[in-house]
Structure formats: C-alpha cells, structure tokens
Design an enzyme around this catalytic site. Structure first.
Site, PDB file in Angstrom:
ATOM      1  N   CYS A   1       0.830  -1.221   0.000  1.00  0.00           N
ATOM      2  CA  CYS A   1       0.000   0.000   0.000  1.00  0.00           C
ATOM      3  C   CYS A   1       0.857   1.259   0.000  1.00  0.00           C
ATOM      4  O   CYS A   1       0.639   2.176  -0.810  1.00  0.00           O
ATOM      5  CB  CYS A   1      -0.988  -0.011   1.154  1.00  0.00           C
TER       6      CYS A   1
ATOM      7  N   HIS B   1      -2.841   1.299   6.844  1.00  0.00           N
ATOM      8  CA  HIS B   1      -3.069   1.291   5.403  1.00  0.00           C
ATOM      9  C   HIS B   1      -3.083   2.712   4.856  1.00  0.00           C
ATOM     10  O   HIS B   1      -3.430   3.663   5.565  1.00  0.00           O
ATOM     11  CB  HIS B   1      -4.416   0.609   5.092  1.00  0.00           C
TER      12      HIS B   1
ATOM     13  N   HIS C   1      -5.980   2.098  -4.557  1.00  0.00           N
ATOM     14  CA  HIS C   1      -5.026   1.548  -3.592  1.00  0.00           C
ATOM     15  C   HIS C   1      -4.616   0.123  -3.949  1.00  0.00           C
ATOM     16  O   HIS C   1      -5.226  -0.527  -4.791  1.00  0.00           O
ATOM     17  CB  HIS C   1      -5.624   1.590  -2.179  1.00  0.00           C
TER      18      HIS C   1
END
Length: 305
Positions: free
Chosen positions: A206, A259, A271
C-alpha cells in the site's frame, strides 16, 4: 559508508541476512527472476513475507545504497531516497551482495541528466542482452538519439526506447505533477497483485504504491504509511482532492495506522489493498475503509488547483 549500486532490475530488501527462504531463491540471485519467484509463491508463502516479517522494501536497477556492514553473502544497507523513521539516513535492511556493485566515480545520478522509466516496464538493451526494467527506474543519461537514449548502467552502457522514458536535466528538475497526475500514474497498475514490501511494477504494497506514484510526479515522500501520515500537508478529510493520500487506522480510525491509499475523486479510493488482492478503485462509502479513515495528507503542490 561506501556507496553501492543495485545491479539487478529489482532487489528485495530483507529484514535480516537469514530472512530469505528456500522458496525465495529466484529473488536473491543475480540474474534475478522476479516473475519466477512470484509465480512460485502460494497465498500462504506470499502472506508469510508480511506476517513473518521477512521483507522490508525493494530497490530498482541503478538505485544508490549505503553499505553498513557485510555478513557472509549479505550486505546490510541504508536507502537514502526512501525516508524512514527507522533510520534518519534512510530505510535499512539486507540484500544479497551479488545484487550490488561498488559505485564508480563517474556515476552522477544527482546532478547530471537522467532518463526515468514512465511505463510499467521498459526494455534496456545492453551488449547483446536485455533487461526488463520497472517503472521509475532512473539512470544517468549519456546522449539522446532519434529512437532511443543511451544511459549509464551499474556495469556498462545501455539503450532505452523513447516510448518508455522521459528525460530530465537533473533529478531536481523533475516535473512536479498535480494530484490528477498522481492518480493517472496509479491507474496504469490496476489489476496488479499486491506484494508486501513491493516497490516495483511486479507488485506494490500500500505505501510502496503511494510512494512510487508520488515519486513519479517529482515528490519523494516517506516509505511507510505511518511516516507518510506524519509528513506532507494536513488536509481535512472533508476537503480532500484527487491525489491526496488517505490513511486508515485500526479501531475505526482511533488505533494505529495500517493502510494508505490515493484519493481518486468522486468518493473513491485507488489503492493496493493486501495479499491476495490487486490494485483497485473502490467507493469508500459503506466499506471498512470509510469507518477507518483517520487522516489525509497532500504532497503535491495545489497552488494552481
């Protein structure tokens, strides 16, 4: 500390000199075979890269590292252009010594002209062989020709086609993109499988995804999500624009950050989610991400927006 160069298209940076498993052989050799490595991993062995804390980050061909120490066939290194709270000089970790070369005196990546790969992959032709280079690989430029550019490599000279690169007078003169440009860079990788520690177009995690798309637009940001959330320009989550980074925390936004993604616009998130999933665009509304959203940061210059 001595300066060394990465001599393979993608070098995985491991947590320790004994982190790599037998199944990771194709990732720790030279030549390296990232495709064979990844295709040989099951969901469980991919997940183990994260859950067993085996991998830290990755490096690209020609990237500079500082050598801290050597241990048998491994080198402990620091990565100056991946800022980290783990070390004030750059991101730390271990790579096989066979994937590094001593930096030579005429290597000038900081001040001279450079060629930067802007497509997911580009073919480097050199001395009767070829290498597949990842997005954002950056090499010193020697000269421009009609159909290609000639670049320095860690072990010689190579050529790249114009269709896959851009040229800048220097790293400092890189184009500074807008938020929409960060989004456009990321859209190239829709469907790409997630890879823990990934920093190449073979797979991103991420924060590697957000780092790389910002870097593609001239912004060098911290490597990890929690560090990214502590830098940049704070933006209220009610005022976010495409290209802003959105951060998500456990305990419905009150716990630790786990995240990061790129705001796509129209209430959507771009993402690289987690092991077993691929780079995607999803609506935030009604998802766990909507409940976990805790912060937003802007790294791009919005003065013209």
């Amino acid at each position: 500390m001595d300066k060394w160069l990465v001599s393979v298209p993608v070098a995985t940076v491991w947590t320790s000199a004994d982190s790599a498993r037998e199944i990771d052989w194709d990732a720790v050799t030279n030549p390296v075979d990232i495709e064979a490595w990844l295709s040989g991993l099951s969901y469980e062995t991919r997940l183990g890269l994260c859950e067993d804390n085996l991998v830290q980050t990755q490096l690209l061909f020609g990237q500079e590292v500082l050598l801290v120490e050597e241990k048998e066939e491994w080198a402990q290194i620091i990565i100056p252009d991946q800022p980290s709270s783990k070390n004030e000089s750059g991101y730390p970790g271990w790579v096989p010594k066979c994937q590094l070369m001593k930096c030579h005196e005429d290597w000038n990546i900081e001040n001279g002209p450079v060629a930067v790969v802007t497509r997911p992959m580009a073919i480097l032709s050199k001395e009767g062989s070829t290498l597949e280079l990842s997005f954002q690989t950056t090499l010193p430029l020697m000269k421009e020709e009609d159909s290609q550019v000639i670049v320095k490599t860690p072990d010689g000279i190579g050529a790249l086609g114009w269709e896959n690169i851009v040229v800048f007078e220097s790293l400092a003169a890189r184009y500074k993109g807008m938020g929409s440009d960060i989004v456009s860079a990321g859209e190239q990788f829709l469907g790409l499988p997630y890879l823990w520690g990934g920093m190449s177009s073979y797979g991103y995690d991420c924060s590697g995804f957000s780092y790389s798309m910002c870097k593609a637009n001239g912004y060098v940001i911290p490597r990890d999500a929690h560090d990214q959330a502590g830098a940049g320009k704070p933006v209220a989550t009610t005022d976010i624009k495409p290209g802003d980074l959105l951060f998500f925390a456990y305990e419905e936004g009150k716990g630790s950050i786990h995240h990061v993604g790129i705001y796509y616009g129209d209430g959507k998130l771009l993402h690289s989610p987690n092991t077993g999933k691929t780079v995607e665009i999803i609506p935030l509304s009604g998802t766990i991400y909507e409940r976990e959203l805790c912060a937003a940061r802007r790294y791009w210059n919005d003065t013209e927006a």
